[in-house]
Design a protein around this motif. Sequence first.
Motif, short mmCIF file in Angstrom:
data_model
loop_
_atom_site.label_atom_id
_atom_site.label_comp_id
_atom_site.label_asym_id
_atom_site.label_seq_id
_atom_site.Cartn_x
_atom_site.Cartn_y
_atom_site.Cartn_z
N GLU A 88 11.23 -35.01 37.28
CA GLU A 88 12.42 -35.51 38.27
C GLU A 88 12.82 -36.21 37.66
O GLU A 88 13.17 -37.41 36.61
CB GLU A 88 10.67 -37.00 38.95
CG GLU A 88 11.31 -37.16 39.83
CD GLU A 88 11.76 -35.97 40.80
OE1 GLU A 88 12.20 -36.72 41.85
OE2 GLU A 88 10.73 -35.43 41.28
N ARG B 92 18.80 -33.62 36.64
CA ARG B 92 20.73 -33.47 37.07
C ARG B 92 20.44 -31.50 36.82
O ARG B 92 20.60 -31.07 35.35
CB ARG B 92 21.71 -33.69 36.45
CG ARG B 92 22.61 -33.35 37.38
CD ARG B 92 24.47 -33.26 36.99
NE ARG B 92 24.95 -34.00 37.52
CZ ARG B 92 25.88 -33.18 38.08
NH1 ARG B 92 26.15 -34.49 39.27
NH2 ARG B 92 27.14 -32.30 38.61
N ALA C 46 17.67 -22.22 43.92
CA ALA C 46 18.16 -22.74 44.36
C ALA C 46 17.15 -23.22 45.15
O ALA C 46 16.72 -24.58 45.76
CB ALA C 46 18.78 -23.13 45.49
N GLY D 139 16.09 -23.89 48.68
CA GLY D 139 16.72 -24.47 50.05
C GLY D 139 17.61 -26.40 49.03
O GLY D 139 16.34 -27.38 50.40
N ARG D 140 16.81 -26.15 48.40
CA ARG D 140 17.81 -27.95 47.76
C ARG D 140 18.95 -28.17 48.36
O ARG D 140 19.33 -26.90 48.26
CB ARG D 140 17.39 -27.58 46.57
CG ARG D 140 15.42 -28.12 46.09
CD ARG D 140 15.14 -28.05 44.42
NE ARG D 140 16.21 -29.68 43.75
CZ ARG D 140 15.69 -29.95 42.59
NH1 ARG D 140 15.22 -28.93 42.21
NH2 ARG D 140 16.52 -30.39 42.31
N ASP D 141 19.35 -29.00 48.60
CA ASP D 141 20.51 -29.67 48.84
C ASP D 141 21.28 -29.56 47.86
O ASP D 141 20.68 -29.31 46.39
CB ASP D 141 21.55 -30.42 48.65
CG ASP D 141 20.36 -31.36 50.70
OD1 ASP D 141 20.41 -30.25 51.79
OD2 ASP D 141 20.53 -32.49 50.87
N SER D 142 22.74 -28.68 47.90
CA SER D 142 23.39 -28.71 46.30
C SER D 142 24.75 -28.34 46.39
O SER D 142 25.05 -28.36 47.60
CB SER D 142 22.99 -26.56 45.94
OG SER D 142 23.22 -26.34 46.61
N LEU E 11 21.88 -29.02 41.42
CA LEU E 11 21.39 -29.16 42.48
C LEU E 11 21.02 -30.40 42.90
O LEU E 11 21.11 -31.31 42.00
CB LEU E 11 19.60 -28.66 42.22
CG LEU E 11 19.96 -27.50 41.67
CD1 LEU E 11 18.23 -26.22 42.11
CD2 LEU E 11 20.12 -26.36 43.54
N ARG E 12 20.61 -31.14 43.78
CA ARG E 12 20.37 -32.30 44.15
C ARG E 12 18.70 -32.72 44.79
O ARG E 12 17.94 -32.24 45.19
CB ARG E 12 21.43 -33.10 45.65
CG ARG E 12 22.38 -32.83 44.95
CD ARG E 12 23.28 -33.65 46.36
NE ARG E 12 24.03 -32.30 47.01
CZ ARG E 12 24.03 -32.58 48.27
NH1 ARG E 12 23.92 -33.46 48.83
NH2 ARG E 12 24.88 -31.30 48.88
#
Length: 176
Positions: free
Chosen positions: A126, A129, A151, A153-156, A175-176
């Motif tokens: 966790e 970055r 990815a 489905g993570r925001d990127s 990835l965010r």
Amino acid sequence: MLVFVVLGMATDGEPRFVYLAVVLLTVLGVEAVAGLAGAAWSAPVLAAVAAFAGLTVLGTGQVVAHGAMPGPTRLAGSTVPVAREIGAAAQGRPCLVATGYEPEFGWYSGCDAVTYAQYRKMRVPEGTRVSLVVFERGRLQPDATGLERLAAGRDSDVRTIRTDGPVGTATVVTLR
């Protein structure tokens, strides 16, 4: 001999990695042949084998200098600027780079670097970055569909970094 076996089993046994072992084995071989030749023949045999060994060492040196080293050196024109930019963007936070060029990225970015195969199997801590790096003409990297799967489905953030190196422009998905 152990150097060759370990490199062959554990990593990429390129000439630049085994040059010193070749030189040392050549010296030991010359000494062994001279010892086996006996006292009467040892001086001429030693001279002949030493001359041949000298030519072998010089030939191997030329192969390493002109064949094995320029490729990785040219590759740095692509990998180093991208790795440095990723490292600077991490701003001291823990970071991980998945790429086909993990040694270079780990060293120049200051981030942990893994192959895509390793990334697929790992659990990222966790707060780390994560950047996925693909090049126009890169090796061991996913296609666009595979990159989307990684990815998950993570925001990127996606950015393009132009380079002058042989593998071309890099696309970095953070990835965010």
